[in-house]
Scaffold this motif. Structure first.
Motif, mmCIF file in Angstrom:
data_model
loop_
_atom_site.group_PDB
_atom_site.id
_atom_site.type_symbol
_atom_site.label_atom_id
_atom_site.label_comp_id
_atom_site.label_asym_id
_atom_site.label_seq_id
_atom_site.Cartn_x
_atom_site.Cartn_y
_atom_site.Cartn_z
ATOM 1 N N UNK A 268 1.013 -1.244 0.135
ATOM 2 C CA UNK A 268 -0.070 0.016 -0.044
ATOM 3 C C UNK A 268 0.935 1.176 0.002
ATOM 4 N N UNK A 269 0.597 2.176 -0.779
ATOM 5 C CA UNK A 269 1.233 3.434 -0.809
ATOM 6 C C UNK A 269 0.434 4.651 -0.313
ATOM 7 N N UNK B 7 8.235 -1.430 -15.037
ATOM 8 C CA UNK B 7 9.639 -1.147 -15.817
ATOM 9 C C UNK B 7 10.352 -2.513 -15.223
ATOM 10 N N UNK B 8 10.745 -2.944 -16.315
ATOM 11 C CA UNK B 8 11.652 -4.268 -16.162
ATOM 12 C C UNK B 8 13.165 -4.398 -16.001
ATOM 13 N N UNK C 23 9.147 -3.746 -11.754
ATOM 14 C CA UNK C 23 8.652 -2.473 -10.594
ATOM 15 C C UNK C 23 7.668 -1.804 -11.089
ATOM 16 N N UNK C 24 6.429 -1.777 -10.518
ATOM 17 C CA UNK C 24 5.256 -0.786 -10.838
ATOM 18 C C UNK C 24 4.702 -0.316 -9.725
ATOM 19 N N UNK C 25 3.805 0.755 -10.298
ATOM 20 C CA UNK C 25 2.877 1.421 -9.783
ATOM 21 C C UNK C 25 1.541 1.070 -10.151
ATOM 22 N N UNK C 26 0.443 1.078 -9.289
ATOM 23 C CA UNK C 26 -0.855 1.088 -9.433
ATOM 24 C C UNK C 26 -1.912 1.875 -8.959
ATOM 25 N N UNK C 27 -2.767 2.594 -9.686
ATOM 26 C CA UNK C 27 -3.854 3.238 -9.272
ATOM 27 C C UNK C 27 -5.143 2.550 -9.479
ATOM 28 N N UNK C 28 -5.925 2.376 -8.232
ATOM 29 C CA UNK C 28 -6.935 1.903 -8.429
ATOM 30 C C UNK C 28 -8.240 2.535 -7.961
ATOM 31 N N UNK C 29 -9.302 2.297 -8.597
ATOM 32 C CA UNK C 29 -10.585 2.898 -8.004
ATOM 33 C C UNK C 29 -11.568 1.854 -8.090
ATOM 34 N N UNK C 30 -12.410 1.907 -6.783
ATOM 35 C CA UNK C 30 -13.443 0.951 -6.602
ATOM 36 C C UNK C 30 -14.916 1.305 -6.596
ATOM 37 N N UNK C 31 -15.832 0.449 -6.780
ATOM 38 C CA UNK C 31 -17.184 0.904 -6.914
ATOM 39 C C UNK C 31 -17.661 0.671 -5.294
ATOM 40 N N UNK C 32 -18.942 0.717 -5.047
ATOM 41 C CA UNK C 32 -19.246 0.852 -3.537
ATOM 42 C C UNK C 32 -19.432 -0.800 -3.076
ATOM 43 N N UNK C 33 -19.477 -1.733 -4.190
ATOM 44 C CA UNK C 33 -19.146 -3.116 -3.727
ATOM 45 C C UNK C 33 -17.996 -3.629 -3.666
ATOM 46 N N UNK D 47 2.476 0.106 -5.033
ATOM 47 C CA UNK D 47 3.556 -0.149 -5.337
ATOM 48 C C UNK D 47 3.701 -1.650 -5.351
ATOM 49 N N UNK D 48 4.447 -2.303 -6.438
ATOM 50 C CA UNK D 48 4.585 -3.514 -6.349
ATOM 51 C C UNK D 48 5.872 -3.952 -7.084
ATOM 52 N N UNK D 49 6.407 -5.116 -6.884
ATOM 53 C CA UNK D 49 7.363 -5.554 -7.689
ATOM 54 C C UNK D 49 7.161 -7.195 -7.779
#
Length: 156
Positions: A77-78, A125-126, A104-114, A88-90
């Motif tokens: 978690x960032x 990046x690799x 190595x990566x970064x993700x942005x997530x958006x969720x619905x109410x469920x 952030x992940x690897x």
């Protein structure tokens, strides 16, 4: 109506649970199961690929894990808001040629109410590594063991 707890609004505890749940699911490498965490019309950007909907998610993951062998992933978690989580992940994987990579990566997530993810933006990046430099060692196709260090503990 499918509900995928924890659901928004997120707290530090529930955002952390959501991240670890995603990590565990991806480490199991079951595209059908992973796709169920996303809305039916979920939209992804993964590197330069654009994916929409569960059917395309499944197809994308099948192709991914066919070329990224021995895949093991750690997410951390960032940041988070009520409905969004930044991660952030690897991951380490082996190409079909035999070469090993740490991605190595970064993700942005958006969720619905469920609690289903409707948006996923991922930048990666690799780095080619020697097999002896691998840091992720647990049984393939299983979640990371609770005692295995995370990204911060590994200095990644």
């Amino acid at each position: 109506m499918t509900i995928k707890p924890p659901t928004p609004p997120f707290t530090l505890e529930t955002a952390t649970q959501k991240v670890r749940g995603a990590e565990d699911a991806w480490n199991r490498q079951d595209p059908d199961s992973v796709a169920l965490a996303y809305t039916a019309d979920s939209w992804w950007r993964n590197r330069t690929s654009f994916v929409q909907g569960r059917e395309q998610i499944i197809e994308f993951l099948e192709h991914k894990w066919a070329r990224e062998l021995n895949y093991r992933l750690i997410k951390e978690l960032w940041a988070f808001t009520e409905t969004r989580i930044a991660v952030r992940y690897c991951y380490e994987s082996q190409a079909t040629t035999g070469s090993w990579y740490r991605s190595f990566g970064n993700e942005n997530w958006e969720f619905d109410q469920n609690g289903l993810m409707r948006w996923r933006h991922s930048s990666i990046n690799d780095l080619e590594i020697d097999e002896a430099d691998r840091k992720f060692h647990w049984e393939l196709g299983t979640p990371r063991p609770p005692d295995h260090p995370g990204l911060s503990e590994l200095g990644l």
